[in-house]
Design an enzyme around this catalytic site. Structure first.
Site, PDB file in Angstrom:
ATOM      1  N   CYS A  87       0.420  -1.584  -0.036  1.00 44.11           N
ATOM      2  CA  CYS A  87       0.145  -0.066  -0.167  1.00 44.11           C
ATOM      3  C   CYS A  87       1.058   0.998   0.189  1.00 44.11           C
ATOM      4  O   CYS A  87       1.649   1.000   0.608  1.00 44.11           O
ATOM      5  CB  CYS A  87      -0.712   0.042   1.095  1.00 44.11           C
ATOM      6  SG  CYS A  87      -1.798   1.674   1.691  1.00 44.11           S
ATOM      7  N   CYS A 201      -0.499   3.845  -6.330  1.00 46.01           N
ATOM      8  CA  CYS A 201      -1.910   3.304  -5.632  1.00 46.01           C
ATOM      9  C   CYS A 201      -1.840   2.092  -5.961  1.00 46.01           C
ATOM     10  O   CYS A 201      -1.744   1.180  -6.930  1.00 46.01           O
ATOM     11  CB  CYS A 201      -3.031   4.061  -5.687  1.00 46.01           C
ATOM     12  SG  CYS A 201      -4.704   3.699  -4.492  1.00 46.01           S
TER      13      CYS A 201
END
Lengths: 242, 242
Positions: A87, A201
């Protein structure tokens, strides 16, 4: 090949779960293994109960820092030799993670910057497709600035649309509507004088591939997966100071 | 929905890694989550260094029992509330696993038998596509026998071909040649008077789906994934005596 000296990779995941699944698949693909035993030993903590990172950075939700620190600690206790996190935005809490563990934490952000320097050394401006919290916390801006590279983000209406797309992907949508919207967004950012696009992302590569972009796309999930294979097999040393 | 009382699932994996990845994906799909936080907390130990189960059962390799026991223990220590294993054959070492932990271990074998009784209650003979070690250790034969169901396995040349296919899948092959060979094998077994086919090796569903079979296919990976969602969310109690 004797693989007994391979390192065990601890994976902080669930941020979100589909992105962790994508990361796992990319590690398997890059391992080029012909038997079970030739694959890497990964311990994956897929903990989607971690508080929302974007809400926390925007000041409207609890910090995920303590949950991330606990996750890292447990991976270390379970036998991880180094730890990664699938992440980008949660790297805003990198200090909380590093403080909690004694094993190395390999930064996804630093690996993406290193990849741009290595594979696109002529590039001085990159287009960043990232969640709002990732932009607000300036983690990519700072890391790229240290490398003399400027970060360009989508204009505010496009960034707002990107956030909606990210939440749609998290909700399980990956259909043509999401894909074409993401492609259009990437295309607009490509027109802003940048040399490469960063899928900054881990939800983004679930609907955007380099085949659908006119500029080169640096997929943060893929970069981290490839580096994990190199570090775990010790074909490259872990980055200094991690 | 308040999910704070959900159970954490410990997943013994890497047996093989692609099957674990498939299992993870099936848990995500069955979770029907609309946000990260609605997904399950899974801790996955993808440890492909575990000794080969088929070699051990055939008496030509070391037992994976101790490695499996250690894996289960570590998952328990890391916070798993119950433990599952995304591999059929390794259930031959179920006793080693149960002895090592105090948290429940949910048997994939028992769940598959329960699924046949629930969804195919009229069936008295099942066709089993499984690895040689799974057949030699008779784990499915015993469990189905207790339910009054007979197990039919491929004839020796077909079983030998199935083992070769399983190792080809483990080596990364999933092309049309592997798929059509598996389909032909499943079709031959379907002609032996059975009511359903059991994909009783987690490598099998990587190349065989119910759409490609004339008989109903019980996918052991999918059964376990669905049951994990129910048990973790407490919509069904964990099976008694685990």
């Amino acid at each position: 090949m004797d693989r007994s000296d391979e390192l065990v990779v601890g994976v902080m995941g669930g941020l979100g779960p589909e992105a962790t699944h994508d990361f796992f698949g990319k590690v398997l693909a890059h391992s080029n293994a012909r038997t079970d035993q030739q694959h890497l030993h990964l311990i994956i903590d897929n903990n989607p109960k971690t508080p929302n990172r974007n809400d926390a950075i925007a000041g409207v939700g609890p910090s995920p820092g303590p949950a991330l620190a606990t996750m890292a600690q447990r991976l270390e206790e379970a036998g991880a030799d180094f730890i990664v996190m699938a992440c980008n935005t949660a790297h805003a809490y990198e200090k909380d993670i590093r403080r909690a563990i004694s094993k190395p934490f390999v930064s996804l952000i630093d690996e993406v910057v290193a990849e741009v320097r290595r594979s696109h050394s002529e590039v001085r401006r990159v287009g960043l497709l990232a969640a709002q919290g990732c932009i607000d916390s300036q983690i990519y801006h700072k890391a790229f600035r240290s490398a003399g590279i400027e970060v360009v983000t989508p204009d505010p209406p496009s960034q707002s649309e990107l956030m909606k797309l990210i939440y749609r992907i998290k909700s399980g949508e990956r259909d043509d509507s999401v894909r074409s919207s993401m492609r259009a967004l990437a295309e607009r950012l490509s027109q802003s004088g940048v040399g490469v696009l960063i899928a900054g992302c881990t939800e983004v590569p679930l609907v955007l591939t380099s085949q659908s972009c006119t500029l080169p796309l640096v997929d943060s999930t893929d970069v981290l997966a490839r580096r994990c294979v190199s570090y775990a097999r010790r074909t490259e040393p872990l980055p200094a100071g991690v």
